[in-house]
Every structure is written in C-alpha cells, then in structure tokens.
Design an enzyme around this catalytic site. Structure first.
Site, PDB file in Angstrom:
ATOM      1  N   HIS A   1      -9.016   5.002  -2.654  1.00 51.33           N
ATOM      2  CA  HIS A   1      -8.382   5.003  -1.324  1.00 51.33           C
ATOM      3  C   HIS A   1      -9.260   5.819  -0.379  1.00 51.33           C
ATOM      4  CE1 HIS A   1      -4.217   3.421  -2.045  1.00 51.33           C
ATOM      5  NE2 HIS A   1      -4.769   3.372  -3.240  1.00 51.33           N
ATOM      6  N   GLY A   2      -8.824   5.857   0.883  1.00 52.16           N
ATOM      7  CA  GLY A   2      -9.480   6.755   1.843  1.00 52.16           C
ATOM      8  C   GLY A   2     -10.972   6.537   1.945  1.00 52.16           C
TER       9      GLY A   2
ATOM     10  N   ASP B   1      -9.050   1.166   6.058  1.00 54.04           N
ATOM     11  CA  ASP B   1      -8.168   0.902   7.186  1.00 54.04           C
ATOM     12  C   ASP B   1      -8.712   1.556   8.462  1.00 54.04           C
ATOM     13  OD1 ASP B   1      -6.092   0.320   8.869  1.00 54.04           O
ATOM     14  OD2 ASP B   1      -4.633   1.635   7.925  1.00 54.04           O
TER      15      ASP B   1
ATOM     16  N   GLU C   1      -1.305   5.970  -9.014  1.00 50.13           N
ATOM     17  CA  GLU C   1      -2.278   6.975  -8.568  1.00 50.13           C
ATOM     18  C   GLU C   1      -2.113   8.295  -9.322  1.00 50.13           C
ATOM     19  OE1 GLU C   1      -3.149   7.194  -4.362  1.00 50.13           O
ATOM     20  OE2 GLU C   1      -3.519   9.346  -4.446  1.00 50.13           O
TER      21      GLU C   1
ATOM     22  N   ASP D   1       0.850  -1.196   0.000  1.00 48.15           N
ATOM     23  CA  ASP D   1       0.000   0.000   0.000  1.00 48.15           C
ATOM     24  C   ASP D   1       0.886   1.247   0.000  1.00 48.15           C
ATOM     25  OD1 ASP D   1      -2.432   1.338   0.141  1.00 48.15           O
ATOM     26  OD2 ASP D   1      -2.458   1.367   2.333  1.00 48.15           O
TER      27      ASP D   1
ATOM     28  N   HIS E   1      -7.877  10.227   3.326  1.00 50.80           N
ATOM     29  CA  HIS E   1      -7.312   9.266   4.283  1.00 50.80           C
ATOM     30  C   HIS E   1      -7.579   9.649   5.746  1.00 50.80           C
ATOM     31  CE1 HIS E   1      -4.601   7.981   0.868  1.00 50.80           C
ATOM     32  NE2 HIS E   1      -5.004   6.822   1.352  1.00 50.80           N
ATOM     33  N   GLY E   2      -7.661   8.635   6.590  1.00 53.01           N
ATOM     34  CA  GLY E   2      -7.692   8.852   8.034  1.00 53.01           C
ATOM     35  C   GLY E   2      -9.093   8.960   8.615  1.00 53.01           C
TER      36      GLY E   2
ATOM     37  N   SER F   1     -12.880   4.845   4.328  1.00 50.60           N
ATOM     38  CA  SER F   1     -13.545   4.538   5.596  1.00 50.60           C
ATOM     39  C   SER F   1     -14.723   5.469   5.785  1.00 50.60           C
ATOM     40  CB  SER F   1     -12.560   4.683   6.765  1.00 50.60           C
ATOM     41  OG  SER F   1     -11.759   3.513   6.862  1.00 50.60           O
TER      42      SER F   1
ATOM     43  N   ASN G   1     -10.245   0.802  -0.572  1.00 49.69           N
ATOM     44  CA  ASN G   1      -9.304   0.682   0.547  1.00 49.69           C
ATOM     45  C   ASN G   1      -9.920   1.155   1.864  1.00 49.69           C
ATOM     46  OD1 ASN G   1      -7.563   0.090  -1.537  1.00 49.69           O
ATOM     47  ND2 ASN G   1      -5.943   1.454  -0.832  1.00 49.69           N
TER      48      ASN G   1
HETATM   49  P1  13P Z   1      -8.957   5.077   5.260  1.00 48.47           P
HETATM   50  O1  13P Z   1      -8.032   5.887   6.104  1.00 48.47           O
HETATM   51  O2  13P Z   1     -10.145   5.867   4.825  1.00 48.47           O
HETATM   52  O3  13P Z   1      -9.358   3.797   5.913  1.00 48.47           O
HETATM   53  O4  13P Z   1      -8.160   4.700   3.908  1.00 48.47           O
HETATM   54  C1  13P Z   1      -7.246   3.647   3.892  1.00 48.47           C
HETATM   55  C2  13P Z   1      -6.414   3.631   2.656  1.00 48.47           C
HETATM   56  O5  13P Z   1      -6.657   4.316   1.686  1.00 48.47           O
HETATM   57  C3  13P Z   1      -5.267   2.733   2.631  1.00 48.47           C
HETATM   58  O6  13P Z   1      -4.507   2.877   1.480  1.00 48.47           O
HETATM   59  O1  G3H Z   2      -3.451   4.926   3.600  1.00 47.10           O
HETATM   60  C1  G3H Z   2      -2.797   4.555   4.568  1.00 47.10           C
HETATM   61  C2  G3H Z   2      -3.205   3.378   5.371  1.00 47.10           C
HETATM   62  O2  G3H Z   2      -4.283   3.679   6.220  1.00 47.10           O
HETATM   63  C3  G3H Z   2      -2.027   2.834   6.109  1.00 47.10           C
HETATM   64  O3  G3H Z   2      -1.710   3.633   7.194  1.00 47.10           O
HETATM   65  O4  G3H Z   2       0.681   4.161   6.844  1.00 47.10           O
HETATM   66  O5  G3H Z   2      -0.377   4.353   9.115  1.00 47.10           O
HETATM   67  O6  G3H Z   2       0.056   2.111   8.089  1.00 47.10           O
HETATM   68  P1  G3H Z   2      -0.236   3.567   7.845  1.00 47.10           P
HETATM   69 ZN    ZN Z   3      -4.550   4.879   0.704  1.00 41.32          ZN
END
Ligand code: 13P
Ligand code: G3H
Ligand code: ZN
Length: 311
Positions: free
Chosen positions: A213-214, A258, A134, A82, A180-181, A216, A256
């Site tokens: 991505h991003g 996380d 990307e 990733d 993200h996040g 959540s 994605n």
């Molecule tokens: P989230 O932070 O929205 O879960 O996105 C995760 C992600 O894009 C990992 O590559």
């Molecule tokens: O997009 C990033 C993922 O959520 C991974 O996060 O780099 O803190 O492991 P990390």
């Molecule tokens: Zn990501």
C-alpha cells in the site's frame, strides 16, 4: 469477460516478476482514465473502492461504472474493497458483486487481527471472493485516519506464517516503509524500503502474493504545478519508483496507488482554470483531468509495475 478475482493475476505476476497496479476509483472520469491506459497497454488491472469512495459515489454507481469498463476494455479487471474495516463492510461488498476484499485489522492486536480476518475469509471463500489482509502498520492518512510515523511499525516476518495459515487469507499487505497520502517523507530525505523485511517474508511464504500500500511517488512536477496555480501544498517526498520496480520483480504482486492520480487530476484542473477563468462546463476541465490520469497510469504500468502486455 466478467470481473475476475486476483488469483490468476497474482500467479502470473509472481512468476513473471511484475506487479498489478491497484488504483482507487471514485467517479466516472477516474475509472475511464485508468481503464483506457490499461486497455492501450493490454495490462491486467485492479480497481479498488474505499469506504470513503462508497460513501461519496454509492456502491451501485461504482459497481456499474466498473462493469461498463469491463465491457469497454474486455480486460481482466478485478474489483477490490480497499481497507475494509469491519466484517459487515466486507460482507456488503461481497454480496454486492466485488471479486476481492481487503480486511484491514492491522491496527488491532495480532490475535484479534487473525480472528476478524478469518471471519471475513470464511464468508468470502464461500462466495468465490478472495481476501487481502494486512500485518504491520503504515504511516500516513487513509479514510481520515492518521497514523504518525512513530506509531507505524514494520511487519514482523516471524509472524507471517502463523497469520496466513490461521486466517487462510489469499494475499498479504506488509509494512516495509511505504506510507499513505501525499505527505510521506520529509523533503530532502531519501526513503529506503526495507527489502530485508520483504525478503524474509517471501522466504517464509514461498509463492505467496505480497501487497504494498501507500506506493505513490508524489511527482514534484504536480505538486509544483498545484502550488504554481494557487495551491499551497507543503513539500513532500514519495516512494522512489525504482524501489517499487524492484519490489515488483520480487514477491510483490499488487501495488496500491491513489495519491499520484489525485495530484495529476488536481494539478490539471487548477491549470485549466488558471488559463481559462471564463469556463464553467465540467466536461471542459474533466476531459484533460481524465487524460492526465490516463498518462499517469500508463507510466506506472510501463515503467514501474512492468505489467504491460500481460492481460
Ligand atoms: P497512496 O496514498 O500512496 O497512493 O496509497 C494508496 C493506497 O494504499 C490505497 O490503499
Ligand atoms: O489508502 C487509502 C486510499 O488512498 C483511499 O483513500 O479513503 O480517501 O478514499 P480514501
Ligand atoms: Zn492503502
């Protein structure tokens, strides 16, 4: 069944109008929670490892945990790097058994992004590994790099054909308003993904798998639980799940997630300690945390991605 690449998965997902969940893994309980849900629902799965995860848990440990999950579940599982930031990181994952890598040079100028991505694609394809690239920049935090909303930028559809043909990448992550996040959008706002950008990209790249991505959704019940049990998270809004479901029915083949797993795990552990301040056996609090991850992933597979019974 050995680890697979995402090629077949994406073909079926594109044609079937669903997406594969790509979930980040950092330790055994996370791997187990995700893969148990996928097994119960007979879902294809992408597990992904960030640079930070490799630094935390070590490449070999993560590799072996994922191999154990393949044996235990007998599912098609694809292992992704990733946000690979350099050719060297990508090469190390390709040499170390990953079946797919992402090279994220999206913060670089267009020509440089093409050059780095192309270099990774050449090495990866020579080794039977596929590559996600990307175009466009997401807001938020990833691997400690913070991109403000003002510095984020939507993908420019007029650039995607040139980018894909010059790099030879196998899938493309685009920026249509995800972030993200856990702190994506201000409380009280209603995020709206740019489906017009997604449609225009898909028109220019027929049959080509798109990645978000991003993605959540930052369920409020978990933020509230974390704060109820001693946390201090500011309020935030995530990506609405109905919009992700719509994207999955279009050309988006990989989504994605996380942060939602982190929230589920942390809320569960905080609750456990609040209710059992005398306990100290890690198995006692990691067991419900693993179960919370499993439930979160099952919900995503069934209600958001639509990839149950597609393995
Ligand atoms: P989230 O932070 O929205 O879960 O996105 C995760 C992600 O894009 C990992 O590559
Ligand atoms: O997009 C990033 C993922 O959520 C991974 O996060 O780099 O803190 O492991 P990390
Ligand atoms: Zn990501």
């Amino acid at each position: 069944m050995p680890l697979v690449t995402s090629t077949e998965m994406f073909k079926k997902a594109y044609d079937g109008g669903y997406a594969i969940g790509a979930f980040n893994v950092n330790n055994m309980e996370i791997v187990q929670g995700i893969t148990e849900a996928a097994k119960d629902l007979n879902a294809p799965l992408i597990l992904q490892v960030s640079k930070g995860a490799r630094a935390y848990a070590n490449h070999t440990y993560l590799m072996k945990l994922v191999e154990a999950a393949v044996i235990e579940t007998q599912l098609p599982i694809c292992l992704y790097l990733d946000h690979g930031d350099t050719f060297e990181t990508c090469k190390s994952c390709i040499d170390g058994g990953f079946t797919s890598v992402m090279i994220d040079a999206s913060s670089k100028p267009f020509a440089e992004n093409i050059e780095i991505t192309k270099q990774v694609v050449e090495y990866a394809h020579d080794h039977g590994v596929v590559v996600e690239a990307e175009l466009g920049t997401l807001a938020g935090i990833e691997d400690e790099v913070k991109v403000s909303a003002e510095d984020s930028s939507y993908t420019r559809p007029e650039e995607v054909e040139e980018f894909v043909s010059k790099t030879g990448c196998d899938s493309l992550a685009i920026a249509i308003g995800t972030s993200h996040g856990a702190y994506k959008f201000k409380p009280g706002t209603k995020p709206q993904l740019r489906f017009d950008v997604l449609e225009e990209v898909s028109k220019r790249l027929p049959g080509f798998p798109i990645v978000l991505h991003g993605s959540s959704s930052v369920p409020q019940e978990f933020v509230e639980k974390i704060n109820h049990f001693g946390g201090n998270m500011p309020g935030a809004v995530g990506v609405p799940e109905d919009q992700l479901r719509k994207a999955a029915s279009m050309s988006v083949c990989k989504i994605n997630i996380d942060s939602d797993l982190r929230l589920a795990m942390t809320a569960t552990i905080r609750e456990f300690f609040a209710e059992h301040p005398d306990k100290f056996d890690p198995r006692e609090y990691l067991k419900p945390a693993r179960q919370a991850i499993k439930e979160m992933v099952a919900h995503k597979i069934k209600d958001v991605l639509g990839c149950d019974n597609k393995a």
